[in-house]
Design a protein around this motif. Structure first.
Motif, PDB file in Angstrom:
ATOM      1  N   ALA A 232     -30.889 -61.563  75.063  1.00 25.11           N
ATOM      2  CA  ALA A 232     -32.245 -61.884  74.629  1.00 25.11           C
ATOM      3  C   ALA A 232     -32.859 -62.865  75.611  1.00 25.11           C
ATOM      4  O   ALA A 232     -32.177 -63.740  76.146  1.00 25.11           O
ATOM      5  N   GLU A 233     -34.133 -62.719  75.851  1.00 19.24           N
ATOM      6  CA  GLU A 233     -34.821 -63.661  76.724  1.00 19.24           C
ATOM      7  C   GLU A 233     -34.966 -64.996  76.012  1.00 19.24           C
ATOM      8  O   GLU A 233     -35.359 -65.059  74.852  1.00 19.24           O
ATOM      9  N   GLU A 234     -34.641 -66.067  76.723  1.00 22.62           N
ATOM     10  CA  GLU A 234     -34.735 -67.407  76.160  1.00 22.62           C
ATOM     11  C   GLU A 234     -35.723 -68.215  76.989  1.00 22.62           C
ATOM     12  O   GLU A 234     -35.957 -67.933  78.165  1.00 22.62           O
ATOM     13  N   SER A 235     -36.269 -69.267  76.381  1.00 19.64           N
ATOM     14  CA  SER A 235     -37.149 -70.156  77.131  1.00 19.64           C
ATOM     15  C   SER A 235     -36.358 -70.872  78.208  1.00 19.64           C
ATOM     16  O   SER A 235     -35.138 -71.047  78.099  1.00 19.64           O
ATOM     17  N   ALA A 236     -37.045 -71.294  79.247  1.00 14.27           N
ATOM     18  CA  ALA A 236     -36.376 -71.892  80.402  1.00 14.27           C
ATOM     19  C   ALA A 236     -35.620 -73.162  80.046  1.00 14.27           C
ATOM     20  O   ALA A 236     -34.624 -73.498  80.689  1.00 14.27           O
ATOM     21  N   ASP A 237     -36.068 -73.886  79.011  1.00 14.49           N
ATOM     22  CA  ASP A 237     -35.416 -75.152  78.671  1.00 14.49           C
ATOM     23  C   ASP A 237     -34.505 -75.016  77.457  1.00 14.49           C
ATOM     24  O   ASP A 237     -34.114 -76.011  76.842  1.00 14.49           O
ATOM     25  N   ALA A 238     -34.151 -73.765  77.086  1.00 15.22           N
ATOM     26  CA  ALA A 238     -33.305 -73.563  75.912  1.00 15.22           C
ATOM     27  C   ALA A 238     -31.917 -74.154  76.151  1.00 15.22           C
ATOM     28  O   ALA A 238     -31.282 -73.894  77.160  1.00 15.22           O
ATOM     29  N   ARG A 239     -31.437 -74.958  75.189  1.00 13.33           N
ATOM     30  CA  ARG A 239     -30.116 -75.569  75.300  1.00 13.33           C
ATOM     31  C   ARG A 239     -29.267 -75.278  74.066  1.00 13.33           C
ATOM     32  O   ARG A 239     -28.316 -75.989  73.787  1.00 13.33           O
ATOM     33  N   ALA A 240     -29.637 -74.249  73.313  1.00 10.71           N
ATOM     34  CA  ALA A 240     -28.877 -73.917  72.120  1.00 10.71           C
ATOM     35  C   ALA A 240     -27.471 -73.474  72.514  1.00 10.71           C
ATOM     36  O   ALA A 240     -27.261 -72.874  73.575  1.00 10.71           O
ATOM     37  N   PRO A 241     -26.469 -73.767  71.675  1.00  7.86           N
ATOM     38  CA  PRO A 241     -25.093 -73.413  72.036  1.00  7.86           C
ATOM     39  C   PRO A 241     -24.816 -71.918  72.020  1.00  7.86           C
ATOM     40  O   PRO A 241     -23.872 -71.465  72.665  1.00  7.86           O
ATOM     41  N   ALA A 242     -25.627 -71.151  71.301  1.00  6.71           N
ATOM     42  CA  ALA A 242     -25.369 -69.716  71.176  1.00  6.71           C
ATOM     43  C   ALA A 242     -26.063 -68.929  72.282  1.00  6.71           C
ATOM     44  O   ALA A 242     -27.228 -69.177  72.600  1.00  6.71           O
ATOM     45  N   ASP A 243     -25.339 -67.986  72.864  1.00 11.53           N
ATOM     46  CA  ASP A 243     -25.960 -66.956  73.701  1.00 11.53           C
ATOM     47  C   ASP A 243     -26.458 -65.872  72.753  1.00 11.53           C
ATOM     48  O   ASP A 243     -25.688 -65.352  71.929  1.00 11.53           O
ATOM     49  N   ARG A 244     -27.742 -65.515  72.860  1.00 10.79           N
ATOM     50  CA  ARG A 244     -28.339 -64.574  71.923  1.00 10.79           C
ATOM     51  C   ARG A 244     -28.472 -63.192  72.560  1.00 10.79           C
ATOM     52  O   ARG A 244     -28.734 -63.067  73.757  1.00 10.79           O
ATOM     53  N   PHE A 245     -28.285 -62.176  71.703  1.00 15.45           N
ATOM     54  CA  PHE A 245     -28.283 -60.797  72.185  1.00 15.45           C
ATOM     55  C   PHE A 245     -29.138 -59.931  71.266  1.00 15.45           C
ATOM     56  O   PHE A 245     -29.328 -60.240  70.084  1.00 15.45           O
ATOM     57  N   LEU A 246     -29.635 -58.830  71.839  1.00 14.06           N
ATOM     58  CA  LEU A 246     -30.485 -57.886  71.117  1.00 14.06           C
ATOM     59  C   LEU A 246     -29.727 -56.604  70.829  1.00 14.06           C
ATOM     60  O   LEU A 246     -29.064 -56.041  71.709  1.00 14.06           O
ATOM     61  N   LEU A 247     -29.838 -56.135  69.587  1.00 10.62           N
ATOM     62  CA  LEU A 247     -29.353 -54.807  69.225  1.00 10.62           C
ATOM     63  C   LEU A 247     -30.458 -53.784  69.517  1.00 10.62           C
ATOM     64  O   LEU A 247     -31.613 -54.161  69.743  1.00 10.62           O
ATOM     65  N   PRO A 248     -30.146 -52.499  69.531  1.00  9.37           N
ATOM     66  CA  PRO A 248     -31.156 -51.493  69.890  1.00  9.37           C
ATOM     67  C   PRO A 248     -32.424 -51.532  69.040  1.00  9.37           C
ATOM     68  O   PRO A 248     -33.503 -51.172  69.528  1.00  9.37           O
ATOM     69  N   ASP A 249     -32.330 -51.989  67.780  1.00 15.00           N
ATOM     70  CA  ASP A 249     -33.521 -52.028  66.933  1.00 15.00           C
ATOM     71  C   ASP A 249     -34.317 -53.320  67.097  1.00 15.00           C
ATOM     72  O   ASP A 249     -35.302 -53.535  66.398  1.00 15.00           O
ATOM     73  N   GLY A 250     -33.884 -54.189  68.024  1.00  8.02           N
ATOM     74  CA  GLY A 250     -34.594 -55.430  68.278  1.00  8.02           C
ATOM     75  C   GLY A 250     -34.089 -56.621  67.499  1.00  8.02           C
ATOM     76  O   GLY A 250     -34.516 -57.750  67.753  1.00  8.02           O
TER      77      GLY A 250
END
Length: 350
Positions: A232-250
Motif C-alpha cells: 500500500a502507498e504510505e505517506s513519506a513521513d509514515a513511521r507506523a510499525p506495520a507494513d501495509r498491503f492491498l488485497l485485490p479488492d482494495g
C-alpha cells in the motif's frame, strides 16, 4: 487550576530519532493468560500504592506533548480492568496537542465500556485476537471467552468507532492456519488485520526461532489464497510499525515484522508503566523513574529535563541487536521475570 501547556524544543536521540509517541500502561493486571505474554497463573504484581492516578498520568503525558508527542496509546495488561478508564481518555483529549489517543485491548470488557470511551473522545481502538476458534482461544488464553471478545468487537462498531485494527500474533503450528479466516473476518467487520511476528520478549519464556512465522511466509500464505498482494502507498513521513498491503479488492492488512525485519532505526516510541517507569525501548533492561520526580515535588520543567537527558543519550535498537544473535532464545527466563516485574510485557505495555 489547569496548568498552561508548556512547549520544549524538539529532542532527538543519538540516531536522530524524535520522541514521537507514548504508550501509557494503566495496569499490569490482565483477565487472560496468553501463551506469548502471561503463560503463568500467578505473578508478582506492582504494589497498588505505586500505581499512578489519572491526573498524574495526564500530567506526564502533557510534559511529553511539550516535546511534540501527539500520539498516546493506552495499554496494560488489560487497560479496561482499570476503573473508569474513560476519565483518563477525557483528561488526555482535553490537551489539544494530543491529537491521537488510542487504546489496545483484548476486547472482553468492551460491551461495558465502548460507548463511554467514544463519548470521552477516544480516537481509535486496537483489539487483540489470535484465533476465531473457541477451543483454540481457550488453549491460547487460558479462558473460554471467545464469544466475549467477539461481542466486544461488535460493541466497537455499534459505538461508532472507525479504523479499528485487529492484532494477531502468528505462531507456527498454533494459528498460522487461520490467516485467511482472520482476513475474511476483518473484511466483513471493516477491521484492518495486522499480523505480528512472534517476539522473544517478556513472558514469551517458551519462545523459539522455529515458532516465528516471518513476514515473507505470511505474505506467501495470503498470496496463495488471493492471487496478488501489493504494498500500500504510505505517506513519506509514515513511521507506523506495520507494513501495509492491498488485497485485490482494495482492502488492506498489515504485517509487523519486529522479529525478522525490525524497524529500530525509525522508532520514536517509548513506554510508560502504570507505576511511572519510562522505557525507551521494548527490550530495554532499565527505565527512568518518572514517578519519583512526580511525587517528589519536581516541576514540569524538571521532569522535562530528565526526559530530554535520557532521550538524547538513547542508542536503543533492541530488536536489531537481538536479530544479530546467533544463539537467540527467550529474552528472559521465568526467574528473571519474577525478580523484576518491570520486565514483563503486561507491565511494560508491549
Amino acid at each position: 487550576m489547569t496548568r498552561p501547556p508548556v512547549t520544549f524544543r524538539e529532542v532527538l536521540d543519538r540516531f536522530h530519532r524524535p520522541l514521537e509517541s507514548l504508550r501509557v500502561s494503566v495496569t499490569d493486571r490482565c483477565n487472560l493468560r496468553c501463551h506469548y505474554c502471561m503463560p503463568e497463573e500467578h505473578y508478582v504484581w506492582l504494589p497498588r500504592r505505586s500505581i499512578l492516578d489519572y491526573e498524574e498520568l495526564a500530567r506526564l503525558a502533557a510534559v511529553f506533548a511539550g516535546f511534540g508527542v501527539e500520539k498516546v496509546r493506552i495499554t496494560g495488561g488489560e487497560p479496561l480492568l482499570r476503573r473508569d478508564l474513560s476519565q483518563l481518555v477525557a483528561l488526555l483529549r482535553a490537551d489539544a496537542r494530543l491529537t491521537d489517543v488510542a487504546l489496545t485491548t483484548n476486547g472482553l470488557l468492551l460491551p461495558l465500556h465502548a460507548a463511554d470511551l467514544a463519548s470521552a473522545g477516544l480516537n481509535r481502538l486496537t483489539v487483540s485476537l489470535d484465533t476465531l476458534r473457541a477451543e483454540r482461544y481457550r488453549d491460547l488464553t487460558g479462558r473460554a471467552r471467545l464469544q466475549d471478545a467477539l461481542a466486544g468487537i461488535d460493541a466497537v462498531l455499534a459505538a461508532g468507532f472507525r479504523g479499528t485494527k485487529l492484532n494477531t500474533v502468528v505462531m507456527r503450528g498454533v494459528n498460522d492456519d487461520e490467516l485467511i479466516d482472520l482476513l475474511e473476518f476483518g473484511r466483513a467487520k471493516d477491521l484492518e488485520v495486522r499480523f505480528i511476528e512472534y517476539m522473544d520478549v517478556g513472558g514469551a519464556t517458551r519462545w523459539s526461532p522455529h515458532d516465528v512465522v516471518s513476514r515473507s511466509e505470511i505474505l506467501e500464505i495470503v498470496r496463495r489464497h488471493y492471487g496478488s498482494v501489493e504494498p500500500a502507498e504510505e505517506s513519506a513521513d509514515a513511521r507506523a510499525p506495520a507494513d501495509r498491503f492491498l488485497l485485490p479488492d482494495g482492502s488492506t492488512f498489515g504485517v509487523i515484522a519486529s522479529t525478522t525485519a525490525p524497524f529500530c532505526r525509525s522508532c520514536g516510541r517509548s513506554r510508560l508503566t502504570a507505576d511511572g517507569m519510562w522505557y525507551l525501548c521494548l527490550y530495554a533492561d532499565d527505565g527512568v523513574d518518572l514517578k519519583a520526580l512526580l511525587r517528589g515535588g519536581a516541576s514540569d520543567a524538571d521532569i522535562a529535563a530528565a526526559i530530554r537527558e535520557a532521550w538524547e543519550r538513547r542508542t536503543d535498537r533492541g530488536a536489531e541487536q537481538r536479530l544479530d544473535r546467533g544463539d537467540r532464545g527467550p529474552l528472559y527466563r521465568l526467574q528473571g521475570l519474577r525478580e523484576d516485574p518491570h520486565r514483563e510485557m503486561h507491565t511494560r505495555g508491549g
